[in-house]
Write a protein that holds these residues in place. Structure first.
Motif, PDB file in Angstrom:
ATOM      1  N   GLU B  95       0.561  -5.841   2.714  1.00  0.00           N
ATOM      2  CA  GLU B  95      -0.526  -6.697   2.847  1.00  0.00           C
ATOM      3  C   GLU B  95      -1.840  -5.991   2.338  1.00  0.00           C
ATOM      4  N   ASN B  96      -2.015  -4.801   2.317  1.00  0.00           N
ATOM      5  CA  ASN B  96      -3.026  -3.924   1.951  1.00  0.00           C
ATOM      6  C   ASN B  96      -3.136  -3.667   0.272  1.00  0.00           C
ATOM      7  N   LEU B  97      -1.826  -4.028  -0.289  1.00  0.00           N
ATOM      8  CA  LEU B  97      -1.892  -3.688  -1.675  1.00  0.00           C
ATOM      9  C   LEU B  97      -3.081  -4.473  -2.445  1.00  0.00           C
ATOM     10  N   PRO B  98      -3.581  -5.707  -2.420  1.00  0.00           N
ATOM     11  CA  PRO B  98      -4.511  -6.215  -3.006  1.00  0.00           C
ATOM     12  C   PRO B  98      -5.829  -5.570  -3.117  1.00  0.00           C
ATOM     13  N   LYS B  99      -6.149  -4.836  -2.021  1.00  0.00           N
ATOM     14  CA  LYS B  99      -7.187  -3.813  -1.917  1.00  0.00           C
ATOM     15  C   LYS B  99      -7.005  -2.333  -2.587  1.00  0.00           C
ATOM     16  N   LEU B 100      -5.663  -1.839  -2.198  1.00  0.00           N
ATOM     17  CA  LEU B 100      -5.347  -0.509  -2.482  1.00  0.00           C
ATOM     18  C   LEU B 100      -4.884  -0.359  -3.900  1.00  0.00           C
ATOM     19  N   PHE B 101      -4.327  -1.326  -4.582  1.00  0.00           N
ATOM     20  CA  PHE B 101      -4.086  -1.277  -6.103  1.00  0.00           C
ATOM     21  C   PHE B 101      -4.335  -2.516  -6.661  1.00  0.00           C
ATOM     22  N   PRO B 102      -5.729  -2.696  -6.750  1.00  0.00           N
ATOM     23  CA  PRO B 102      -6.344  -3.912  -7.499  1.00  0.00           C
ATOM     24  C   PRO B 102      -5.983  -4.579  -8.648  1.00  0.00           C
ATOM     25  N   HIS B 103      -5.478  -3.586  -9.577  1.00  0.00           N
ATOM     26  CA  HIS B 103      -5.478  -4.081 -10.979  1.00  0.00           C
ATOM     27  C   HIS B 103      -3.986  -4.657 -10.996  1.00  0.00           C
ATOM     28  N   THR B 104      -3.154  -4.945 -10.181  1.00  0.00           N
ATOM     29  CA  THR B 104      -2.005  -5.615 -10.490  1.00  0.00           C
ATOM     30  C   THR B 104      -1.514  -6.159  -9.039  1.00  0.00           C
ATOM     31  N   ASP B 105      -0.555  -7.291  -9.275  1.00  0.00           N
ATOM     32  CA  ASP B 105      -0.227  -8.000  -8.083  1.00  0.00           C
ATOM     33  C   ASP B 105       1.049  -7.107  -7.342  1.00  0.00           C
ATOM     34  N   ALA B 106       0.923  -6.092  -6.816  1.00  0.00           N
ATOM     35  CA  ALA B 106       1.861  -5.120  -6.267  1.00  0.00           C
ATOM     36  C   ALA B 106       2.512  -5.809  -4.945  1.00  0.00           C
TER      37      ALA B 106
END
Lengths: 196, 196
Positions: B95-106
């Motif tokens: 759920e935090n990946l949009p913040k932690l890895f913002p350059h792709t839809d991880a």
């Protein structure tokens, strides 16, 4: 009671250290890899079980065999890295416990218990993989760990007929700072920790 | 390209560092725990997923709640340690990946994939647990990691109704060298590594 390491050292192993994606054309000696293993193996594992196994892929032939199983986005940097470590774990690690933890019969904790074997190998093998990353930086190497590869393919290619299973890959060498990405954000203390 | 850390620093974080079992009556400040988290969170995780969660058990009340679930052999030292970290991982880390890895839809790599979630949380949460151990030593603390506890009991006691799962425990503080056991043997290079 030890003092904290100085700022330069804390920076080198954690605060300023970065995952590297471009590599200088400078080899890593076998002596350095042996020193790396001599350091990381001193890190703690439960009952000293030491399940991690490290295959340092250095030769052009072995690198080609590895690259067949590496994700598209990790191909170029893995090709360029002087060494790629296959960090694996040994599902028969408990066979070594009479030697590694001699004062009790720790081997019997695992014999026939697939869940305990898998969980202990994966947890402690991962701890040792992290020790490798930090030890590499402490020795002046740069690291580029990767999860993007075909695990079954690597296991078939390098570990067929053995109880070894790949965990993650890690490029090692002397990085080119120009290839480092911007630092990604981290969670705040309150998002990841609590004092109770 | 960095030089290796000096021998004292390499000794402090790996070569001379030891798992501690006896603890000086000396507290660990909240500031030190915050500094510890600020360091360990800079260690690499795949797609910066950062799944580890740390509950630092410091108060007498929380320590009692923890001790109910700790193995007999780990009771005394855990009672004496100024802090015991519950190293856990968050099964909803993605759920935090949009913040932690913002350059792709991880985040979409994980949604609905229980195996990928569990494996990624456990692998990377374990890496971060190892970063905590080494970072603690780098900051002049001693560490005493432990796997001997009732995982379900700790999860019910501290993480009921949450997606957090305990991974391992680690006493933190200033160790009494008199309580350190003899160094257990390690595998040789050839038993745990290979250069190909």
């Amino acid at each position: 009671m030890a003092d904290p390491l100085n700022d330069a050292a804390l920076g080198q192993i954690f605060l300023e250290a970065r995952t590297h994606n471009s590599w200088q054309d400078k080899p890593v000696s076998d002596d350095t890899l042996r020193q790396l293993v001599d350091m990381l193996k001193m890190g703690p594992t439960s009952a000293n079980c030491s399940p991690a196994r490290f295959t340092f892929v250095k030769s052009a032939d072995a690198k080609e065999r590895l690259l067949k199983h590496v994700s598209e986005g990790n191909q170029k940097k893995t090709h360029a890295a002087p060494v790629t470590a296959i960090v694996a774990y040994d599902l028969e690690f408990y066979e070594n416990l009479p030697k590694l933890f001699p004062h009790t019969d720790a081997k019997s904790w695992f014999t026939g218990s697939e869940t305990a074997i898998q969980e202990t190998a994966f947890r402690n093998g991962s701890l040792q993989g992290a020790y490798m990353i930090v030890a590499a930086r402490a020795l002046g190497l740069d690291a580029g760990p990767m999860s993007g590869f075909n695990r079954d393919g690597v296991d078939q290619e390098f570990f067929a007929g053995t109880p070894l299973r790949s965990n993650f890959l890690c490029n090692l060498g002397y990085g080119d700072p120009a290839g480092v990405y911007d630092r990604a954000p981290r969670l705040s203390f309150d998002e990841m920790a609590d004092i109770v």
